[in-house]
Design a protein around this motif. Structure first.
Motif, mmCIF file in Angstrom:
data_model
loop_
_atom_site.group_PDB
_atom_site.id
_atom_site.type_symbol
_atom_site.label_atom_id
_atom_site.label_comp_id
_atom_site.label_asym_id
_atom_site.label_seq_id
_atom_site.Cartn_x
_atom_site.Cartn_y
_atom_site.Cartn_z
ATOM 1 N N LYS A 45 -13.051 -42.643 -59.318
ATOM 2 C CA LYS A 45 -11.825 -42.742 -60.099
ATOM 3 C C LYS A 45 -11.662 -44.170 -60.604
ATOM 4 O O LYS A 45 -11.957 -45.129 -59.900
ATOM 5 C CB LYS A 45 -10.594 -42.367 -59.265
ATOM 6 C CG LYS A 45 -10.586 -40.922 -58.779
ATOM 7 C CD LYS A 45 -9.341 -40.640 -57.958
ATOM 8 C CE LYS A 45 -9.331 -39.197 -57.467
ATOM 9 N NZ LYS A 45 -8.127 -38.906 -56.646
ATOM 10 N N SER A 100 -20.514 -36.865 -65.116
ATOM 11 C CA SER A 100 -20.367 -38.317 -65.203
ATOM 12 C C SER A 100 -21.440 -39.028 -64.384
ATOM 13 O O SER A 100 -21.166 -39.916 -63.571
ATOM 14 C CB SER A 100 -18.971 -38.748 -64.746
ATOM 15 O OG SER A 100 -17.982 -38.243 -65.613
ATOM 16 N N PHE A 149 -16.737 -42.134 -68.721
ATOM 17 C CA PHE A 149 -16.095 -42.526 -67.468
ATOM 18 C C PHE A 149 -16.343 -44.018 -67.252
ATOM 19 O O PHE A 149 -17.447 -44.512 -67.481
ATOM 20 C CB PHE A 149 -16.663 -41.721 -66.297
ATOM 21 C CG PHE A 149 -16.185 -42.201 -64.948
ATOM 22 C CD1 PHE A 149 -14.850 -42.108 -64.612
ATOM 23 C CD2 PHE A 149 -17.062 -42.741 -64.027
ATOM 24 C CE1 PHE A 149 -14.394 -42.555 -63.370
ATOM 25 C CE2 PHE A 149 -16.624 -43.175 -62.782
ATOM 26 C CZ PHE A 149 -15.282 -43.086 -62.455
ATOM 27 N N ALA A 150 -15.315 -44.710 -66.853
ATOM 28 C CA ALA A 150 -15.465 -46.106 -66.462
ATOM 29 C C ALA A 150 -16.129 -46.941 -67.550
ATOM 30 O O ALA A 150 -17.156 -47.578 -67.325
ATOM 31 C CB ALA A 150 -16.225 -46.224 -65.142
ATOM 32 N N PHE A 183 -23.724 -45.153 -62.015
ATOM 33 C CA PHE A 183 -23.345 -43.747 -62.102
ATOM 34 C C PHE A 183 -24.479 -42.814 -61.679
ATOM 35 O O PHE A 183 -24.437 -41.625 -61.962
ATOM 36 C CB PHE A 183 -22.910 -43.431 -63.530
ATOM 37 C CG PHE A 183 -21.942 -44.434 -64.091
ATOM 38 C CD1 PHE A 183 -20.661 -44.544 -63.570
ATOM 39 C CD2 PHE A 183 -22.310 -45.287 -65.116
ATOM 40 C CE1 PHE A 183 -19.777 -45.482 -64.054
ATOM 41 C CE2 PHE A 183 -21.433 -46.226 -65.615
ATOM 42 C CZ PHE A 183 -20.154 -46.336 -65.084
ATOM 43 N N GLY A 190 -11.587 -42.414 -70.924
ATOM 44 C CA GLY A 190 -12.415 -43.094 -69.935
ATOM 45 C C GLY A 190 -13.124 -44.278 -70.548
ATOM 46 O O GLY A 190 -13.491 -45.233 -69.857
ATOM 47 N N GLU A 193 -20.981 -38.544 -68.949
ATOM 48 C CA GLU A 193 -19.791 -38.135 -69.674
ATOM 49 C C GLU A 193 -18.764 -39.245 -69.506
ATOM 50 O O GLU A 193 -18.646 -39.825 -68.425
ATOM 51 C CB GLU A 193 -19.259 -36.805 -69.129
ATOM 52 C CG GLU A 193 -18.131 -36.230 -69.942
ATOM 53 C CD GLU A 193 -17.756 -34.817 -69.519
ATOM 54 O OE1 GLU A 193 -17.753 -33.911 -70.375
ATOM 55 O OE2 GLU A 193 -17.478 -34.628 -68.319
ATOM 56 N N ASP A 219 -8.522 -42.135 -64.843
ATOM 57 C CA ASP A 219 -9.717 -41.410 -65.249
ATOM 58 C C ASP A 219 -10.517 -41.013 -64.018
ATOM 59 O O ASP A 219 -10.650 -41.788 -63.073
ATOM 60 C CB ASP A 219 -10.557 -42.304 -66.170
ATOM 61 C CG ASP A 219 -11.729 -41.562 -66.767
ATOM 62 O OD1 ASP A 219 -11.552 -40.388 -67.122
ATOM 63 O OD2 ASP A 219 -12.806 -42.164 -66.882
ATOM 64 N N GLU A 220 -11.040 -39.801 -64.037
ATOM 65 C CA GLU A 220 -11.799 -39.312 -62.884
ATOM 66 C C GLU A 220 -13.151 -38.790 -63.342
ATOM 67 O O GLU A 220 -13.268 -38.112 -64.361
ATOM 68 C CB GLU A 220 -11.022 -38.197 -62.180
ATOM 69 C CG GLU A 220 -11.633 -37.779 -60.856
ATOM 70 C CD GLU A 220 -10.696 -36.923 -60.018
ATOM 71 O OE1 GLU A 220 -11.122 -36.433 -58.965
ATOM 72 O OE2 GLU A 220 -9.527 -36.758 -60.435
ATOM 73 N N ALA A 221 -14.184 -39.142 -62.586
ATOM 74 C CA ALA A 221 -15.535 -38.701 -62.923
ATOM 75 C C ALA A 221 -15.641 -37.187 -62.836
ATOM 76 O O ALA A 221 -15.009 -36.544 -61.992
ATOM 77 C CB ALA A 221 -16.547 -39.345 -61.975
ATOM 78 N N THR A 222 -16.435 -36.619 -63.731
ATOM 79 C CA THR A 222 -16.701 -35.187 -63.713
ATOM 80 C C THR A 222 -18.101 -34.955 -63.159
ATOM 81 O O THR A 222 -18.830 -35.899 -62.831
ATOM 82 C CB THR A 222 -16.616 -34.598 -65.131
ATOM 83 O OG1 THR A 222 -17.711 -35.111 -65.916
ATOM 84 C CG2 THR A 222 -15.303 -34.976 -65.796
#
Length: 651
Positions: free
Chosen positions: A117, A127, A192-193, A103, A360, A190, A121-124
């Motif tokens: 993605k 993230s 994610f994954a 990340f 996420g 944040e 869920d999608e990275a911000t």
């Protein structure tokens, strides 16, 4: 990892003696901390196990201390890793997975392949995360950092720092051990994954420098011992050797921690922080989660196959009213899996339910700990139970069998999806809609390949999860449920703790059925076939003297995909007569000539949808001709076809 529930959603639109644990001296024990902080150690069968023969070959031993700082979203850690060379040749270097570096930027292999993605869920913008190794030393204190280098064996991407090569000062001989000490800092993304934070909730998955898997000769068909080395990819999950973990986790004093394994003593509070200590053996990973808001629910649980354990539920307050549903699903899953496959050998199972915005980190499995799905409403559908059932299924095919998810992900995900369906049907009455699910297989591909070799996440998911499950269902269809149950139980018990391959599973199928399965596996497992039988043509001619009946109907059936030992075919005549025949499906085509007082007006292959791997149902149906007289019958035929498929829906 969770994708089986996604299939349902689509239908609606994974030997040395035990080392002694050293418990550090702590300064002050809490006099009256709330549960679970004051729990005594979950000794039971796990502590007894420490004095008995290990269940696994414990190649790795971790002693770790980690402190979480909510203000900076950072983990400050120290690790002492002792690794044993399980092979027959000296090893000159050791490899570490630094998964948080996936990340670090948009240029990493994970981010390039995933596009930021994963599932829904999608990275911000927040993230982003990374792992910095502050020091890497031998047990004698010699610095190894000048010798280290990031490696990218899969794609050569120099911006990817998820795999680190650490050359050693001297070789580690067969059966010898080496100890490496590291100080590390993790900046969490944040959520994610599978990892990260949401407000003051944290999910620490793949958070520490993790030694790569080293395969002995004979493991998964390997001819020479060696490292199994891969970066962190957009589709891939994980693969590691078994070992033991002794982990101290420091969090703010108002936090509660859930973790792999069991606490060795009550939590200790000092200077505004609280320190937990967990121990786990015969596992190949360690994860933990923390929050100041967890609602904690614990229940003892036992079955004839599980002498006794504790189920621990860590709920976000938003999901407190659903605690009984989470707990019920966990109990039913453990009961069925232990009954079908084998005992659950650990003393605890923890279930973490993330807060809103934290999915996420939801729907993920780790040894003795899973994350559920945070429901978005007060009365969620059965997806709530399905995710719990699926993730607990991973305790068997990911946690205990420990397949290589880099290279043969279907052995975890496909098997878990298959087992999940059985529990959901047996306990919740939710039958899978296999014809619809098979219709989603639009890009079939071999199941035995690297996870990142699939073209995008959709192709990965539809093959590794759905098609993998359908392959198992197709085997079951041929051999019967009882024999399939014996296959799955034999496979699990033979390969528990041993890292099997696809070929090992095929050998079990052949051992149990006493039949060769090369053709089936070559087509549907090693190959990319699906079943595809089609009605090519219908020709009708009158044989009467004046162009009237009787009628000779000639029907051409062709094979465009893989084989099936039985192909049911239904012929419908204009007077309502129905004739059912079965073809062995061996040749490329077959022609049926039928004489009857009225012509054949339509033909349907597989009217009861028994061909599990048939994914093109629409070409299974053909009407003789479309004229004014028979238009209504044609329309009714299409309606019957659609109703037959979608009438199976029962989530």
């Amino acid at each position: 990892m969770l994708l089986a529930a996604g299939t349902v959603l689509l239908s609606e639109s994974l030997l040395p003696s035990a080392s002694k644990l050293t418990v550090p001296v702590v300064s002050k024990e809490e006099p009256s901390a709330p549960a679970p902080d004051m729990q005594p150690a979950d000794r039971g069968k796990s502590s007894e196990k420490q004095t008995q023969e290990p269940l696994s070959y414990r190649i790795a031993e971790y002693h770790m201390n980690v402190a979480y700082t909510p203000e900076s979203r950072q983990l400050q850690g120290q690790q002492t890793l002792t690794w044993e060379n399980p092979g027959t040749v000296p090893v000159q270097e050791i490899y570490l997975h630094l998964y948080p570096n996936a990340f670090a930027s948009k240029k990493t292999t994970f981010m390039r392949e995933s596009g930021g993605k994963l599932r829904q869920d999608e990275a911000t913008a927040d993230s982003t995360g990374r792992m910095d190794l502050l020091s890497v030393k031998t047990a004698d204190g010699e610095d190894l950092t000048p010798r280290m280098a990031f490696v990218q064996p899969d794609d050569g991407n120099k911006d990817d720092h998820t795999l680190l090569k650490v050359p050693l000062l001297k070789p580690v001989g067969a059966g010898e051990r080496v100890t490496i000490k590291t100080d590390f800092l993790v900046k969490l993304p944040e959520a994610f994954a599978r990892m990260g934070y949401v407000d003051d909730f944290v999910m620490a998955g793949q958070w520490f420098p993790k030694v790569a898997a080293y395969e002995r000769a004979g493991t998964r068909g390997r001819t020479e011992p060696g490292w199994n080395l891969h970066q962190y990819h957009g589709n891939s999950e994980f693969y590691a050797d078994f070992g033991l973990y002794d982990v101290k986790i420091q969090v703010p004093a108002n936090y509660t921690v859930a973790a792999t394994g069991f606490p060795v003593k009550p939590a200790v509070t000092e200077n505004g922080t609280k320190t937990y200590q967990f121990y786990a053996d015969d596992v190949h990973d360690f994860a933990w989660s923390a929050s100041p808001h967890f609602v904690y629910v614990e229940e003892p649980f036992s079955t004839p196959q599980i002498p006794g354990m504790k189920i621990k539920l860590y709920l976000d307050p938003n999901h407190q009213e659903l605690k009984d549903r989470y707990m019920y699903a966990a109990k039913k899953a453990l009961t069925r899996y232990s009954q079908w496959y084998g005992t659950y050998p650990y003393s605890t199972l923890s279930i973490v339910v993330p807060p809103p915005g934290g999915n996420g980190a939801g729907g993920m499995e780790y040894p003795t700990l899973v994350t559920a799905w945070g429901a978005s409403d007060k009365n969620p559908d059965l997806d709530l139970e399905r995710v719990v059932v699926h993730e607990i299924g991973h305790q068997y095919f990911y946690g205990l069998v420990a397949s290589n998810e880099f290279e043969e992900a279907w052995l975890d995900e496909g098997f878990t999806s298959y087992a999940e369906d059985k529990v959901m049907e047996a306990e919740f009455g939710a039958s899978p809609n296999l014809p619809v699910e098979s219709s989603f297989i639009t890009s079939p591909n071999t199941l035995k390949q690297n996870a990142w070799a699939y073209t995008g996440h959709d192709q990965y998911a539809e093959n590794v999860y759905t098609r993998g499950k359908l392959v198992l269902k197709a085997i079951e269809k041929q051999v019967g449920t009882k024999t399939m149950d014996r296959i799955m139980r034999t496979y699990f018990q033979k390969w528990e703790f041993k890292h099997p391959s696809t070929k090992d599973f095929q050998n079990v199928v052949e051992e149990v059925t006493k039949t060769k399965w090369d053709d089936f596996f070559n087509e549907y497992v090693y190959g990319s076939m699906m079943i595809d039988y089609t009605v090519e043509s219908i020709r009708v001619k009158a044989t009467g003297s004046k162009g009237t009946g009787p009628y000779e109907s000639t029907i051409l059936i062709a094979k465009r995909g893989g084989n099936s030992p039985e192909v049911p075919i239904q012929f419908h005549f204009a007077d309502g007569t129905v004739l059912d025949k079965t073809w062995d499906g061996k040749e490329s085509s077959i022609e049926f000539k039928l004489t009857h007082t009225t012509p054949v007006d339509w033909v349907r292959i597989d009217p009861n949808y028994s061909l599990i791997l048939e994914n093109k149902h629409i070409n299974n149906f053909m009407q003789t001709e479309v004229n004014t007289k028979w238009k209504i019958r044609w329309n009714l035929g299409i309606i019957q076809f659609l109703q037959a498929i979608f009438g199976w829906v029962a989530w």
